[in-house]
Each structure stands twice: as C-alpha cells, then as structure tokens.
Design an enzyme around this catalytic site. Structure first.
Site, PDB file in Angstrom:
ATOM      1  N   ARG A  28       0.836  -1.203   0.000  1.00 61.26           N
ATOM      2  CA  ARG A  28       0.000   0.000   0.000  1.00 61.26           C
ATOM      3  C   ARG A  28       0.872   1.254   0.000  1.00 61.26           C
ATOM      4  O   ARG A  28       1.907   1.308   0.682  1.00 61.26           O
ATOM      5  CB  ARG A  28      -0.946  -0.005   1.198  1.00 61.26           C
ATOM      6  CG  ARG A  28      -1.824  -1.240   1.193  1.00 61.26           C
ATOM      7  CD  ARG A  28      -3.194  -1.070   1.799  1.00 61.26           C
ATOM      8  NE  ARG A  28      -3.894  -2.358   1.709  1.00 61.26           N
ATOM      9  CZ  ARG A  28      -4.597  -2.762   0.656  1.00 61.26           C
ATOM     10  NH1 ARG A  28      -4.762  -1.972  -0.385  1.00 61.26           N
ATOM     11  NH2 ARG A  28      -5.174  -3.952   0.644  1.00 61.26           N
TER      12      ARG A  28
ATOM     13  N   GLU B 243       9.156  10.010  -8.342  1.00 61.76           N
ATOM     14  CA  GLU B 243       9.799  10.354  -7.064  1.00 61.76           C
ATOM     15  C   GLU B 243      10.788   9.267  -6.638  1.00 61.76           C
ATOM     16  O   GLU B 243      11.887   9.568  -6.167  1.00 61.76           O
ATOM     17  CB  GLU B 243       8.700  10.521  -6.002  1.00 61.76           C
ATOM     18  CG  GLU B 243       9.154  10.865  -4.613  1.00 61.76           C
ATOM     19  CD  GLU B 243       8.020  10.777  -3.598  1.00 61.76           C
ATOM     20  OE1 GLU B 243       8.310  10.508  -2.427  1.00 61.76           O
ATOM     21  OE2 GLU B 243       6.856  10.945  -3.992  1.00 61.76           O
ATOM     22  N   VAL B 244      10.393   8.028  -6.778  1.00 64.55           N
ATOM     23  CA  VAL B 244      11.227   6.900  -6.327  1.00 64.55           C
ATOM     24  C   VAL B 244      11.768   6.167  -7.560  1.00 64.55           C
ATOM     25  O   VAL B 244      10.984   5.643  -8.360  1.00 64.55           O
ATOM     26  CB  VAL B 244      10.421   5.932  -5.442  1.00 64.55           C
ATOM     27  CG1 VAL B 244      11.306   4.784  -4.969  1.00 64.55           C
ATOM     28  CG2 VAL B 244       9.799   6.665  -4.260  1.00 64.55           C
TER      29      VAL B 244
ATOM     30  N   HIS C  40       7.669   1.233 -10.333  1.00 64.65           N
ATOM     31  CA  HIS C  40       6.450   0.908  -9.596  1.00 64.65           C
ATOM     32  C   HIS C  40       5.256   1.311 -10.431  1.00 64.65           C
ATOM     33  O   HIS C  40       5.250   2.370 -11.047  1.00 64.65           O
ATOM     34  CB  HIS C  40       6.402   1.599  -8.226  1.00 64.65           C
ATOM     35  CG  HIS C  40       6.692   3.065  -8.261  1.00 64.65           C
ATOM     36  ND1 HIS C  40       7.962   3.566  -8.435  1.00 64.65           N
ATOM     37  CD2 HIS C  40       5.885   4.148  -8.153  1.00 64.65           C
ATOM     38  CE1 HIS C  40       7.933   4.887  -8.423  1.00 64.65           C
ATOM     39  NE2 HIS C  40       6.670   5.277  -8.274  1.00 64.65           N
TER      40      HIS C  40
ATOM     41  N   HIS D 133       1.382   2.268 -10.016  1.00 66.09           N
ATOM     42  CA  HIS D 133       0.334   2.635  -9.065  1.00 66.09           C
ATOM     43  C   HIS D 133      -0.976   2.028  -9.563  1.00 66.09           C
ATOM     44  O   HIS D 133      -1.318   2.182 -10.741  1.00 66.09           O
ATOM     45  CB  HIS D 133       0.110   4.152  -9.028  1.00 66.09           C
ATOM     46  CG  HIS D 133       1.278   4.973  -8.612  1.00 66.09           C
ATOM     47  ND1 HIS D 133       1.329   5.620  -7.394  1.00 66.09           N
ATOM     48  CD2 HIS D 133       2.425   5.302  -9.255  1.00 66.09           C
ATOM     49  CE1 HIS D 133       2.463   6.313  -7.315  1.00 66.09           C
ATOM     50  NE2 HIS D 133       3.142   6.140  -8.426  1.00 66.09           N
TER      51      HIS D 133
HETATM   52  P1  DGP Z   1       6.105   8.326  -7.914  1.00 63.88           P
HETATM   53  O1  DGP Z   1       5.853   9.811  -7.966  1.00 63.88           O
HETATM   54  O2  DGP Z   1       5.397   7.603  -9.054  1.00 63.88           O
HETATM   55  O3  DGP Z   1       7.581   7.981  -7.844  1.00 63.88           O
HETATM   56  O4  DGP Z   1       5.404   7.811  -6.584  1.00 63.88           O
HETATM   57  C1  DGP Z   1       6.092   7.341  -5.461  1.00 63.88           C
HETATM   58  C2  DGP Z   1       5.077   6.881  -4.461  1.00 63.88           C
HETATM   59  O5  DGP Z   1       5.741   6.198  -3.428  1.00 63.88           O
HETATM   60  C3  DGP Z   1       4.259   7.991  -3.793  1.00 63.88           C
HETATM   61  O6  DGP Z   1       2.869   7.813  -4.120  1.00 63.88           O
HETATM   62  C4  DGP Z   1       4.480   7.800  -2.294  1.00 63.88           C
HETATM   63  C5  DGP Z   1       5.067   6.414  -2.216  1.00 63.88           C
HETATM   64  N1  DGP Z   1       6.042   6.239  -1.163  1.00 63.88           N
HETATM   65  C6  DGP Z   1       7.141   6.997  -0.924  1.00 63.88           C
HETATM   66  N2  DGP Z   1       7.837   6.510   0.111  1.00 63.88           N
HETATM   67  C7  DGP Z   1       7.162   5.419   0.560  1.00 63.88           C
HETATM   68  C8  DGP Z   1       7.399   4.478   1.605  1.00 63.88           C
HETATM   69  O7  DGP Z   1       8.372   4.534   2.351  1.00 63.88           O
HETATM   70  N3  DGP Z   1       6.476   3.488   1.737  1.00 63.88           N
HETATM   71  C9  DGP Z   1       5.385   3.378   0.909  1.00 63.88           C
HETATM   72  N4  DGP Z   1       4.527   2.373   1.135  1.00 63.88           N
HETATM   73  N5  DGP Z   1       5.145   4.237  -0.098  1.00 63.88           N
HETATM   74  C10 DGP Z   1       6.026   5.251  -0.259  1.00 63.88           C
END
Ligand code: DGP
Length: 122
Positions: free
Chosen positions: A34, A101-102, A106, A108
């Site tokens: 999640r 961001e990461v 991934h 969504h």
């Molecule tokens: P993006 O902008 O597509 O890279 O979205 C990165 C998503 O990752 C954002 O919706 C928040 C989520 N996210 C960031 N850090 C964490 C974490 O430590 N745990 C989880 N479960 N989600 C995270």
C-alpha cells in the site's frame, strides 16, 4: 540509454526489509504494497524485485520470467482489490517529466473513487 539504478532508493530498502511496508502480495519476482500517501481508497504499488529504474528499463532488460511474474502480479492485485467493477487507473511515472519520485519501477493501482481526467495541464 543507460539506466543507473540507485540501490539506496526507498523501495530497494523496502525489498531488503530495512523499511516496513503493508504487503498486499509477494511473488517470486514482485512485491505489492500500500502507498504511504494514498490518493484513492485503493492505492497499491506493484514493484519488481529486480533493480529496474522505470518501466522502459524493465521492458527492455528483464527476463521473460520476471515480466510474466510482474504482469500476473498486477492482475492478481487488481482481482484481490476488486477494482474491475467500477474501474481503476494504472500509472507508471518515469523520470523528471513523468515526476517519478522513487527511482525503482512501480505501477500505481488507484481505485475506489472517480479519478478525474488522466492529465492536467501543469
Ligand atoms: P512516484 O511519484 O510515481 O515515484 O510515486 C512514489 C510513491 O511512493 C508515492 O505515491 C508515495 C510512495 N512512497 C514513498 N515513500 C514510501 C514508503 O516509504 N512506503 C510506501 N509504502 N510508499 C512510499
């Protein structure tokens, strides 16, 4: 295009068990959990376990087994979360213009409310 994978990214730390997560599904090559900041009643992230920066990196470099596993994992999460009836959106952001961001691939999966139009003007 060379893809430089940073193994200190937050999802790499989740995969190593260094940071907790709320797991929805784990398979041989994939993990679904999640989102920490959900933007809809259902907001699940599905990642491959391999070191892929973004979807195009994965699609070009992953093995057939990884691609099969990842695609099936996304399908299983959609079924488990019951998103088919009212509809849903899958998003895979990539790079600066995609506002990723990461830097670990991934997808969504968002569902549970009307999600608006696909894109807004910046
Ligand atoms: P993006 O902008 O597509 O890279 O979205 C990165 C998503 O990752 C954002 O919706 C928040 C989520 N996210 C960031 N850090 C964490 C974490 O430590 N745990 C989880 N479960 N989600 C995270």
């Amino acid at each position: 295009m060379a893809y430089a994978y940073d193994d200190q990214n937050i999802f790499a730390k989740i995969l190593r068990g260094e940071i907790p997560n709320t797991t929805v599904l784990e398979t041989d090559h994939s993990l679904a959990f999640r989102d920490l900041h959900p933007q809809a009643p259902v907001h699940v992230l599905v990642i491959p376990k391999g070191p892929y920066v973004c979807y195009d990196h994965f699609a070009q470099m992953a093995s057939d087994a990884e691609i099969l596993d990842y695609t099936r994992a996304i399908g299983r999460v959609c079924a488990m979360e019951g998103v088919a009836g009212d509809g849903f959106r899958m998003i895979a952001n990539a790079g600066a213009n995609g506002v990723q961001e990461v830097p670990h691939l991934h997808v969504h999966i968002l569902a549970g409310r009307p999600l608006g139009r696909m894109l807004q003007r910046a």
